[in-house]
Design a protein around this motif. Structure first.
Motif, PDB file in Angstrom:
ATOM      1  N   ALA A 228     -14.557  26.624  24.804  1.00 51.83           N
ATOM      2  CA  ALA A 228     -15.531  25.590  24.460  1.00 51.83           C
ATOM      3  C   ALA A 228     -15.807  24.720  25.679  1.00 51.83           C
ATOM      4  O   ALA A 228     -14.923  24.500  26.511  1.00 51.83           O
ATOM      5  CB  ALA A 228     -15.007  24.739  23.319  1.00 51.83           C
ATOM      6  N   PRO A 229     -17.011  24.205  25.821  1.00 48.48           N
ATOM      7  CA  PRO A 229     -17.318  23.348  26.969  1.00 48.48           C
ATOM      8  C   PRO A 229     -16.550  22.028  26.898  1.00 48.48           C
ATOM      9  O   PRO A 229     -16.267  21.505  25.820  1.00 48.48           O
ATOM     10  CB  PRO A 229     -18.827  23.120  26.837  1.00 48.48           C
ATOM     11  CG  PRO A 229     -19.116  23.326  25.386  1.00 48.48           C
ATOM     12  CD  PRO A 229     -18.175  24.401  24.936  1.00 48.48           C
ATOM     13  N   ALA A 230     -16.215  21.521  28.054  1.00 48.00           N
ATOM     14  CA  ALA A 230     -15.538  20.227  28.119  1.00 48.00           C
ATOM     15  C   ALA A 230     -16.548  19.106  27.924  1.00 48.00           C
ATOM     16  O   ALA A 230     -17.763  19.303  28.004  1.00 48.00           O
ATOM     17  CB  ALA A 230     -14.835  20.086  29.464  1.00 48.00           C
ATOM     18  N   GLY A 231     -16.044  17.925  27.673  1.00 48.24           N
ATOM     19  CA  GLY A 231     -16.918  16.776  27.539  1.00 48.24           C
ATOM     20  C   GLY A 231     -16.764  16.091  26.200  1.00 48.24           C
ATOM     21  O   GLY A 231     -16.099  16.598  25.285  1.00 48.24           O
ATOM     22  N   HIS A 232     -17.394  14.928  26.085  1.00 42.32           N
ATOM     23  CA  HIS A 232     -17.304  14.114  24.872  1.00 42.32           C
ATOM     24  C   HIS A 232     -18.692  13.750  24.354  1.00 42.32           C
ATOM     25  O   HIS A 232     -18.848  12.744  23.662  1.00 42.32           O
ATOM     26  CB  HIS A 232     -16.506  12.838  25.165  1.00 42.32           C
ATOM     27  CG  HIS A 232     -15.100  13.094  25.598  1.00 42.32           C
ATOM     28  ND1 HIS A 232     -14.040  13.145  24.717  1.00 42.32           N
ATOM     29  CD2 HIS A 232     -14.570  13.347  26.820  1.00 42.32           C
ATOM     30  CE1 HIS A 232     -12.915  13.389  25.369  1.00 42.32           C
ATOM     31  NE2 HIS A 232     -13.218  13.521  26.664  1.00 42.32           N
ATOM     32  N   GLU A 233     -19.675  14.614  24.685  1.00 41.25           N
ATOM     33  CA  GLU A 233     -21.043  14.258  24.351  1.00 41.25           C
ATOM     34  C   GLU A 233     -21.561  14.960  23.098  1.00 41.25           C
ATOM     35  O   GLU A 233     -22.763  14.943  22.819  1.00 41.25           O
ATOM     36  CB  GLU A 233     -21.977  14.583  25.522  1.00 41.25           C
ATOM     37  CG  GLU A 233     -22.164  16.080  25.810  1.00 41.25           C
ATOM     38  CD  GLU A 233     -21.151  16.622  26.811  1.00 41.25           C
ATOM     39  OE1 GLU A 233     -21.481  17.583  27.524  1.00 41.25           O
ATOM     40  OE2 GLU A 233     -20.026  16.074  26.870  1.00 41.25           O
TER      41      GLU A 233
END
Length: 731
Positions: A228-233
């Motif tokens: 899964a892609p990283a980030g908090h968006e």
């Protein structure tokens, strides 16, 4: 993904196929559909989207429905009306939630629970889930592997369905999962910081309260394609339930992101930041813009019955895809295609030449071939080493052999010189490919390539190998084994049957889960017979193995029922997979045997009870071989035509399917007839067979019983059927 009261607004879509195959080469050889030319309905009045296996749904602002894509089971025949608030698409079925809280379903094996207290719906591949207003979950549909064994209680706020498992979010932010745990997909992470969930094919993706994604359950979690892609968006998640992993995510700024497999450009997302929802099918994706328009990308293969994006209907359904649910079978009324001992095609029964293969997979130089002879087997295949006096053994035991392999002209010329010339009198056919749409192997392509490209590679391998072999042995039949997945469009199922000199398929329905019926054996064997235009021999590979935790050893009566189901629906040869051997044990497989091998430290052990089951299955095969050998003249003679009419009536018991008892009427050379019957269901039924003319007698064969009492009119008789029961009558 479905969430309480707003189940159709999707923001991450995931497709999951996690049985990764070795990468042979990466050769992208296909242009993919882009967001500019992917077929979607026009207009900007849509408010929700759903992507099924090979079809799509859309919900309009006025509460009406629209569907396009595959419609072979009526999954695009949407109900009329304007009172719908949510939609969900399964593999071959569709769901919609009405504003009054009721559910409507359509498509293959589609039904829905009664009631008007539902607030969310989700469709798995072959099962469905719904969330009630009080937070309780309801499951229905195909229940195998515990798909519909939903958790009790009413503290749930969201539900998601994968292929063989389910996932739910509790009100406290924790997770619960059920169903198959083959890839750890039901081993949910701890914590109470989750706010949205998605169930992929064999994995899950969930959204945490901090906007990050967590995934688990993949077979190869280190594979970069499934990370899964990283980030908090991220602000929401959703998943489809299919077999090829890719995912699409919706960011908080309205833009899209994708990862996973991209054979057809599934991860080539359209640009823009005005998206409000996404959905994902097998190889295609949909996205809904804020202006109410839909965009799509990826690939949907042409199906037998299609609904286009502009509402037109296109139909090109081959007859083998639509078997009738009929009790009385009518195949082979003009003759039964079968072979002689060297695979030469025959259509008329000849007592001196006609051959009914009764075979088993898995032999080696240590095998006791005399055991096969005593058991009534006449064919062997899948060599794991042969004795030096192999030709002598074949002669003494009356065995034909099916070699396996493929190659070019030099390969076959070398094999002919070394071995095949000597063995030719005992060679029945050449087995060149196994399930070419499941494996990539020697196709020249990898699992990352488009499936139609892989298929083209396999067709080249098959055609060139067959041409080379038959230039050395012109009369040797060549065949491909197929699985019973006749619905999957990517495999060219009917085309492979036509290419093969013999229609061969396997079906292994006996699993560590409740089994309702074996109707798919009937369906797939009938399809193979019709795809071959009733002009090709049909061989059925029967399950005679166990591999925990997926498949169990069939019980004796189940094995016999599976074989008779195949015979009644067109099979003219039976091969069992597999005869117990150390090589199989090393792979975790226990086969049938009259003397199951002892296990060493490197082999899967068999408990005393498992050994008893293995022996019992062997004895069932022995008995079935005996019966089929006696019935060979009957089975290889034309089916009785309409001049003898008869019907099958259920007089006691409640069947689950439309035609649970299947029957085939054949003439007997001494006069009269033989009626072969099988109960496809795991239910007790009482059945009346009613004929158009008077019968002289009805005697059960192979049962040590007396003649049955005919009804008063002399035209009918009644028989009881246990679950998966077989009765053969001499009339």
């Amino acid at each position: 993904m479905q969430q309480l009261r707003h189940p159709a607004f999707l923001s991450v879509a995931v497709v999951g196929w996690l049985a990764f195959l070795p990468l042979v080469q990466a050769t992208p050889a296909r242009s993919v559909a882009s967001a500019d030319d992917y077929p979607v309905p026009s207009g900007n009045d849509f408010k929700a989207i759903a992507a099924g296996g090979y079809h799509s749904l859309a919900l309009r602002q006025d509460g009406s429905l629209f569907a396009w894509g595959w419609n072979d089971y009526g999954q695009c025949d949407v109900p009329a009306g304007h009172g719908f608030v949510a939609i969900a698409a399964g593999h071959f079925h569709s769901l919609a939630l009405r504003s009054d809280g009721s559910i409507v379903a359509w498509g293959r094996r589609a039904d829905a629970p009664a009631g008007r207290d539902f607030v969310a719906i989700t469709a798995g591949a072959h099962h469905s889930l719904a969330l009630k207003a009080d937070g309780a979950i309801v499951g229905w549909g195909a229940s195998r592997l515990g798909r519909t064994d939903v958790p009790k209680g009413n503290g749930f706020t969201a539900i998601a369905a994968g292929i063989d498992h389910g996932l739910a979010l509790r009100t406290d932010g924790s997770l619960v999962a059920w169903g198959s745990n083959r890839y750890g997909q039901t081993e949910v992470p701890s914590g109470r910081n989750f706010k949205a969930i998605a169930a992929g094919g064999y994995h899950n993706v969930v959204l945490q309260t901090d906007g990050s994604l967590t995934t688990w359950g993949t077979e190869k979690p280190s594979d970069p394609r499934v990370r899964a892609p990283a980030g908090h968006e991220f602000n929401d998640v959703a998943a489809s339930r299919y077999e090829f992993f890719h995912a699409v995510t919706l960011r908080e700024d309205g833009s899209l992101n994708a990862w996973g497999w991209s054979q057809y450009g599934q991860t080539d997302v359209p640009s823009g930041n005005d998206f409000v929802a996404v959905a994902s099918g097998s190889w295609h994706n949909l996205a809904l813009r804020s202006n109410g328009s839909i965009v799509g990308w990826g690939y949907v293969p042409m199906g037998p019955v299609m609904m286009t994006a502009d509402g037109a209907r296109k139909e090109d359904s081959p007859p083998w895809r639509n078997p009738p649910a009929a009790a009385v079978q009518t195949l082979y009324r003009k003759g039964v295609p079968h072979v002689d001992k060297n695979g030469k095609l025959m259509t008329g029964y000849d007592p001196d030449r006609s051959f009914l293969p009764l075979g088993v997979y898995g032999y080696s130089h240590t095998s006791n071939f005399r055991t096969l002879e005593k058991a009534g087997f006449n064919t062997i295949t899948h060599e794991m080493g042969a004795p030096e006096n192999f030709l002598e053994v074949l002669d003494e035991c009356g065995l034909q052999v099916i070699p396996t392999g493929r190659g070019d002209l030099e390969y076959w010329q070398k094999r002919a010189t070394q071995r095949l010339n000597k063995l030719r009198p005992h060679i029945l056919a050449q087995y060149v490919l196994d399930e070419p749409y499941v494996f990539t192997g020697a196709s020249g392509y990898s699992s990352s390539d488009p499936l139609d490209v892989i298929q083209a590679g396999w067709r080249h391998v098959h055609d060139s190998s067959k041409a080379a072999l038959q230039s050395v042995f012109p009369d040797m039949p060549v065949y491909v084994n197929m699985s019973p997945q006749i619905d999957a469009p990517q495999n060219g199922w009917g085309d492979w049957i036509k290419r093969s000199d013999i229609a061969c398929l396997d079906d292994y329905p006996f699993r560590f889960a409740p089994l309702g019926d074996i109707s798919n054996i009937a369906r797939s064997v009938w399809a193979a017979t019709v795809a071959g235009e009733q002009n090709k021999p049909v061989w059925f590979i029967a399950q005679s193995f166990e591999k925990f935790p997926h498949r169990r050893l069939p019980r004796p009566h189940e094995s016999r029922a599976a074989v008779y189901t195949a015979v009644i629906h067109g099979a003219t040869g039976i091969l069992y997979w597999v005869w117990d051997h150390r090589a199989w044990r090393g792979a975790g497989v226990l086969g049938m045997s009259d003397d199951p091998i002892p296990a060493t430290r490197t082999e899967t052990p068999a408990s005393p009870i498992k050994q008893i089951q293995s022996r019992a299955l062997w004895q069932a095969a022995v008995q079935t071989n005996f019966e089929l050998t006696e019935l060979k003249p009957v089975l290889l003679s034309p089916t009785v035509g309409p001049e003898v009419s008869y019907a099958v009536e259920i007089v006691k018991g409640i069947p689950a399917t439309e035609a649970p008892i299947r029957a085939l009427l054949k003439p007997h050379s001494d006069g009269g007839y033989v009626l072969l019957t099988v109960n496809l269901e795991n239910r007790v039924l009482t059945v009346r067979f009613r004929f158009g003319k008077k019968l002289e007698r009805a005697r059960p064969m192979f049962e040590n019983r007396q003649d049955l009492e005919l009804d008063e009119d002399g035209k009918s008789f009644t028989e009881d059927y246990e679950p998966f029961d077989v009765h053969v009558f001499r009339l």
